[in-house]
Design a protein around this motif. Structure first.
Motif, mmCIF file in Angstrom:
data_model
loop_
_atom_site.group_PDB
_atom_site.id
_atom_site.type_symbol
_atom_site.label_atom_id
_atom_site.label_comp_id
_atom_site.label_asym_id
_atom_site.label_seq_id
_atom_site.Cartn_x
_atom_site.Cartn_y
_atom_site.Cartn_z
ATOM 1 N N SER B 169 -3.740 -57.535 57.213
ATOM 2 C CA SER B 169 -2.958 -57.700 55.975
ATOM 3 C C SER B 169 -1.606 -58.342 56.227
ATOM 4 C CB SER B 169 -2.749 -56.340 55.299
ATOM 5 O OG SER B 169 -1.783 -55.594 56.010
ATOM 6 N N GLU B 170 -1.305 -58.610 57.497
ATOM 7 C CA GLU B 170 0.030 -59.115 57.828
ATOM 8 C C GLU B 170 0.211 -60.566 57.385
ATOM 9 O OE1 GLU B 170 2.790 -57.843 59.145
ATOM 10 O OE2 GLU B 170 3.760 -59.796 59.211
ATOM 11 N N GLY B 171 1.275 -60.815 56.644
ATOM 12 C CA GLY B 171 1.655 -62.181 56.309
ATOM 13 C C GLY B 171 0.722 -62.911 55.374
ATOM 14 N N VAL B 172 -0.142 -62.207 54.650
ATOM 15 C CA VAL B 172 -0.964 -62.891 53.647
ATOM 16 C C VAL B 172 -0.704 -62.275 52.268
ATOM 17 C CG1 VAL B 172 -2.776 -63.693 55.204
ATOM 18 C CG2 VAL B 172 -2.955 -61.434 54.186
ATOM 19 N N ALA B 173 -1.013 -63.058 51.260
ATOM 20 C CA ALA B 173 -0.709 -62.656 49.891
ATOM 21 C C ALA B 173 -1.528 -61.435 49.488
ATOM 22 C CB ALA B 173 -1.009 -63.813 48.945
ATOM 23 N N PRO B 174 -0.999 -60.633 48.555
ATOM 24 C CA PRO B 174 -1.701 -59.423 48.128
ATOM 25 C C PRO B 174 -3.163 -59.680 47.738
ATOM 26 C CG PRO B 174 0.478 -59.482 47.180
ATOM 27 C CD PRO B 174 0.314 -60.767 47.916
ATOM 28 N N LEU B 175 -3.419 -60.814 47.100
ATOM 29 C CA LEU B 175 -4.775 -61.117 46.665
ATOM 30 C C LEU B 175 -5.726 -61.219 47.860
ATOM 31 C CD1 LEU B 175 -6.105 -61.727 43.916
ATOM 32 C CD2 LEU B 175 -5.816 -64.152 44.408
ATOM 33 N N ILE B 176 -5.250 -61.839 48.935
ATOM 34 C CA ILE B 176 -6.067 -61.987 50.148
ATOM 35 C C ILE B 176 -6.256 -60.613 50.804
ATOM 36 C CG2 ILE B 176 -6.269 -63.136 52.382
ATOM 37 C CD1 ILE B 176 -6.207 -65.177 50.285
#
Lengths: 632, 241, 254
Positions: B169-176
């Motif tokens: 989950s690091e450094g990616v948008a909430p949707l991803i």
């Protein structure tokens, strides 16, 4: 000059290009995957010619020749695999420059092994069975074999290109080029991959060398000439691009052919012999290409290579112990003329050591704190040496005036070359600096009327009172001490810090207002200037200066000294230069095969002290000073 | 635990001279999703790298019945331990399909002889439709979220039994992040085990069965996800605000 | 008057509009978050403002001075400090030396060849370190620091030239939630005290919603929303392209 003559030379250029392509392609493949610039690649090429010669003459006939060429490629491939398994595999985690050092040691070993096996004479192989004749093209006779060479290079290029793009081996190679650790974590045995890539690269070099057997005699100087040419081709074409290597090989070979075809031209006020430019031509092409396209014709910016070297510790002012040690050494050196009264050679050697120390310290100034790995520091040594010698000979300067002016000559050269060099980084910077050094070398070699050509300038003896070896030694000592202290002072001043800032993190440095290129350019110029002192001292110490003294091997000597001492320490270059200069002198007097012995010693040192001698000593002292198990 | 896919006892690990892990013990059962949680620098990434043999380590490491303590990274990967690194490490010059090919390994079985799920590019494109839209795009020209999916897909091409997922989950948008959570649930259904390293408790909560909390290279707390969700004290001490 | 004005900024890479006609302003002392999906053009926008990229068209103004296409070091001289997504410090120097470098540069003393750098502006550097809570680590090699501490050093470096604008690219990337919070709290306190404006990109919605005065959202190179936390949270378009259902981050009431 007729159009036919020009076209004929162009064909000639194409056949020369094939040899360049084979060695450059192998070099490029190996660098891509292993990140090792294999300086010994020229040696593998040379071995190819020698082995093919032996097979062709011992077995004889069409099979001996053509079968011999294939067999040679395989044999050299196996030799490459052995080198990778026995040596390189152990040093993949060592700093990049150590790997260079190791492969350079191999150059020395292979050269002497070749000398031992085949002797010093040039060996010309038989004509190619079936292709011994010539075809008439453009009114001249082109050997059929040359025509064959023109076609074999693109054929191999197509096979390689297909293999890289379409096979799993090719995909693995491209992946490993970027991130070999990740490839391993995905279940690929990297050791096998690396060995096969190295073997493939060696095979190509061996094939290239073997194909030359009917064209050029096997010669012991081929190794360094070939690797120099291959560097240029790879850098012009773009690191890692096989097609780029082919393109670059053709461009360079054609420019050379053009120079020969043009020949002597009368421009009205001056007569220029273009055929003399062949030596410089390829380096000029390279300089132009790199300035316009910093990553070569078809190259891409190199991704961030995962660094495995330990980061450097902050520099601290000398400890009291180091100051005392320095003072003791200085006193001993001052007393050396008294101690060495019975053996005057000691003073001659000691003067050589001092010159080496200045040379290495100035190189370290840009290599260590500046992070610029110059492969052509000999240029500034040469400018200093020739500057001093010619000022004495042609302008009638007194010795001291010449010694003080020599660094200024080197400074001008360093300002000019450095302006280009700092625009690049990493391997590209190394190669461009090498190219500039070759230009200086070629200039002094070919400009006979001014520099004395291959004979050099002779009779440059020191004036009284420095014509005694002890007096000249003390003069050199004074220059050395001042040079070391001044460079050290600069490193502790804001300028030296800014240089390191630009090396540690160029982005951050620019973001606090530091013009990194400008700082590195000035650093380059300062290093070149100080190196000129060493050159000037050298000319008077030997009484002469010749192109030989400023060749590639002097640049390499400098690298060896800096690395031997440890690039991350400030006293490293002093230790390294002293050890190496004494070692070289001692070994040279022991055996005819001194190169091999030196090579073996370097290999042992590299394997034993991957951080250099001074680095190993400070690591040792840290270990001794630390409480057991005391990890902070 | 007998049915442990992965059991780790007394793991120590070093970066150069610095010891990062001091004594880490945990296990992951078959088909289980286990989260390693803790702040930055606690040793989560190092634990994963140590399992893969990418840093120098010591300790008892067993995976699918085999001792992996002395093995090299490629040998460990060939036993069916998959690794997706935090920084993704996509081969930027290679296309999506070529990246997948680098990860390809033969089908394999669990220790009891049951077949592990077999992955093909087609199956993976069904799992990650975004990737299916760009099979020939070079990795370097993909967005961070797409790269995150590709790195997971590339690992699955090795038909792993257990996947080490380092901070997906690091450094990616909430949707991803949401898509990653759905993927993990999907993989669990396939019977895979997953060891997840995570700082985002909201994300970990959606997917994990059990949790180990790391701090300074040691396990400081362990329990089920539900227990952690109810234990504000632990959350406050090691994880959240 | 705005501290920073971005006017119709555009940048194309190989035919793709990375940033397409983007305009926004930052007022004095404003804490402005720039958010959006990966590949939306955040980094490109950021790098045009800090000088690493030259815009194809449009303008960027600091006060009334255009900085489009200017080198990063010249932009810095106009009073723009910055921190990097992957914190960048000079690894071969001590913590305090890192800050001293910025101070020496600010005083245009970089070309000094004689006086030891370690003796210059040390007091002021220590003061800045104290403000970010790192005075104790002043003489440690910066490469030995934990990541969260490196971020603090970066902040001290960025404050060294008394900036009027701070550009922070994912200031909390790679940090644990508690560290995140501490760092942003610290930044907020320092900028409020000095009246500095901040433009930052961020993926941690907790941070954005709790601290940003205003939020702008980029998607596929275009600015799709501009408003306060509540307005952005309820924006259907932003939900669709960026937030999703919101179950992977905490919905903090503000």
């Amino acid at each position: 000059m007729t159009l036919n003559a020009l076209l004929f030379q162009a064909l000639n250029g194409l056949s020369t290009a094939s040899g360049l392509f084979f060695i450059a392609a192998g070099l490029s493949l190996i660098f891509g995957v292993t990140r090792i610039v294999n300086i010994a690649h020229g040696s593998l090429y040379m071995l190819g010619t020698y082995i093919a010669y032996s097979l062709a003459t011992k077995i004889g006939g069409a099979f001996g020749f053509w079968g011999g060429i294939v067999l040679t490629a395989l044999i050299v491939g196996v030799i490459g695999a052995l080198i990778e398994i026995v040596l390189l595999r152990r040093i993949y985690r060592a700093p990049e420059l150590f790997q260079l050092l190791a492969t350079f040691a191999l150059v020395l070993v292979i050269n002497d092994a070749t000398l031992w096996l085949w002797g010093p004479e040039d060996l010309l192989g038989p004509r190619a069975p079936g292709l011994a004749g010539a075809v008439e093209i453009f009114g001249r006779r082109l050997p059929s074999y040359d025509l064959f060479l023109i076609f074999i290079a693109p054929a191999v290029l197509i096979v390689l290109h297909f293999a890289l793009a379409k096979t799993r081996f090719g995909r693995l190679m491209r992946a490993a080029t970027q991130d070999r650790e990740m490839v391993g974590a995905l279940g690929v045995n990297q050791a096998v991959l690396f060995t096969s890539v190295f073997a493939l690269g060696a095979l190509l070099a061996g094939l290239g060398g073997a194909l030359q057997v009917a064209r050029e005699p096997a010669n012991l100087a081929t190794d360094l000439v070939a690797i120099g040419d291959a560097f240029v081709v790879v850098v012009v074409g773009g690191m890692g691009s096989i097609t780029g290597a082919y393109l670059a090989a053709i461009i360079i070979a054609e420019v050379k052919a053009l120079c020969i075809a043009i020949g002597v031209v009368n421009l009205g006020f001056v007569t220029v012999n273009f055929s003399k430019f062949t030596l410089v031509a390829e380096f000029i092409v390279m300089a132009i290409v790199l300035i316009a396209r910093p990553y070569g014709l078809l190259g891409k910016p190199q991704g961030v290579v995962r660094s495995v070297a330990e980061p450097e510790a902050p520099i601290r002012p000398a400890t009291p112990m180091l100051k005392v040690l320095g003072a003791v050494v200085l006193v001993l050196l001052l007393a050396l003329p008294l101690l060495a009264q019975t053996s005057p050679y000691v003073l001659v050697l000691a003067t050589d050591v001092l010159i080496a120390v200045i040379f290495a310290t100035s190189l370290h100034f840009i290599m260590g704190p500046g992070g610029m790995h110059s492969f052509g520091h000999a240029a500034y040594f040469g400018l200093g040496a020739y500057g001093a010698a010619l000022l004495v000979k042609l302008a009638g300067f007194p010795m001291l005036a010449a010694l003080f002016t020599a660094p200024l000559v080197a400074l001008l050269g360093a300002l000019l070359f450095g302006w280009f060099a700092v625009r690049l980084s990493g391997v590209y910077l190394a190669m461009l600096t090498l190219a500039f050094a070759q230009i200086v070398w070629a200039l002094v070699f070919q400009w006979e009327g001014f520099t004395g050509g291959s004979n050099g300038v002779i009779g440059v003896w020191p004036a009284a009172p420095f014509n005694k070896s002890w007096a000249y030694f003390l003069l050199a000592l004074a220059f050395t001490v001042i040079a070391i202290l001044v460079l050290r002072r600069f490193l502790f001043a804001p300028f030296g810090y800014a240089m390191r800032a630009g090396r540690d993190s160029p982005l951050r440095a620019e973001a606090i207002g530091i013009d990194v290129k400008r700082i590195h350019w000035l650093g380059f110029a300062i290093a070149g200037c100080v190196c000129g002192i060493a050159g000037g001292l050298f000319a008077f110490a030997k009484g002469s200066i010749s192109p030989e003294a400023i060749s590639v091997s002097r640049s390499i000597d400098g690298l060896v000294m800096v690395l031997l001492g440890g690039i991350q320490t400030l006293v490293g270059p002093i230790v390294g230069a002293s050890v190496y200069a004494v070692l070289q002198d001692t070994v040279m007097r022991q055996t005819e095969y001194w190169r091999a012995l030196l090579g073996v010693i370097i290999l042992v040192l590299v394997l034993a002290f991957p951080q250099g001698i001074a680095g190993a000593l400070s690591a040792l002292s840290r270990k001794l000073g630390r409480k057991p198990g005391g990890a902070a | 635990m007998n049915d442990a896919m992965l059991s780790v006892a007394g793991l120590q690990a070093w970066y150069g001279a610095a010891q990062i892990l001091h004594d880490v013990s945990f296990n992951v059962g078959r088909g289980e999703v286990v989260a390693l949680m803790g702040r930055n620098g606690a040793g989560k990434t190092t634990t994963m790298k140590a399992l893969m043999g990418l840093v120098s380590r010591r300790g008892a490491l067993r995976f699918n019945g085999a001792d992996i303590a002395g093995l090299r990274p490629f040998e460990i990967a060939r036993l069916g331990l998959g690794f997706t690194p935090e920084d993704r490490r996509i081969f930027s010059e290679l296309t999506v399909l070529e990246n997948l090919d680098i990860g390809r390994q033969p089908p394999r079985q669990f220790a009891d002889g049951a077949a592990a799920p077999v992955w093909t590019p087609e199956r993976l494109f069904a799992l990650f439709p975004n990737l299916g839209e760009m099979p020939n795009r070079p990795g370097g020209r993909m967005s961070g979220g797409e790269q995150q999916m590709l790195t997971v897909a590339r690992t699955l091409m090795g038909n792993p039994l257990l996947v080490l997922l380092d901070e997906p989950s690091e450094g990616v948008a909430p949707l991803i992040v949401e898509q990653m959570a759905n993927t993990i649930i999907e993989l669990k259904k396939e019977g895979l085990s997953i060891l997840l390293s995570e700082q985002n408790i909201h994300f970990a909560r959606l997917v994990s069965d059990r949790v180990y909390v790391l701090e300074k290279g040691e396990i400081h707390w362990q329990g089920t996800m539900a227990e952690l969700a109810g234990n504000l004290e632990v959350q406050r001490a090691y994880l959240t605000v | 008057m705005s501290v920073l004005s971005v006017r119709s900024l555009s940048k194309t890479f190989g035919g793709v509009h990375a940033v397409n006609d983007v305009s926004f302003d930052i007022g004095k002392g404003e804490f402005l978050a720039l958010i959006g999906p990966n590949g939306a053009g955040k980094s490109t926008t950021f790098n045009m403002i800090n000088g690493q990229l030259t815009p194809d068209s449009g303008d960027i103004l600091i006060g009334d001075k255009s900085i489009a296409g200017m080198a990063p070091r010249d932009i810095w001289r106009l009073g723009v400090g910055r921190t990097f997504q992957v914190a960048a410090t000079f690894g071969s120097m001590t913590v305090v030396e890192n800050v001293q470098m910025a101070l020496i540069s600010h005083a245009r003393g970089i070309l000094g060849l004689w006086r030891p750098a370690a003796s210059l502006h040390r007091e002021r550097a220590l003061e800045l370190l104290a403000q970010v809570g790192m005075a104790d680590a002043a003489d440690r090699p910066s490469r030995e620091l934990a990541y969260g501490d490196v971020k603090r050093i970066e902040l001290a470096i960025a404050l060294a030239n008394d900036p009027q604008l701070l550009l922070m690219d994912e200031p909390t990337a790679g940090m644990a939630p508690r560290e995140r919070n501490d760092l942003i709290k610290l930044v907020k306190a320092l900028v409020v005290e000095r009246g500095i404006s901040v433009l930052f990109t961020e993926h941690s919605m907790d941070v954005v919603f709790s601290y940003a005065d205003r939020i702008i959202v980029l998607a596929r190179g275009r600015l799709i929303a501009d408003g306060n936390a509540a307005a952005i949270r309820d924006n259907a378009k932003v939900r669709e392209v960026y937030f999703g259902t919101g179950k992977t981050f905490q919905e903090t009431a503000s």
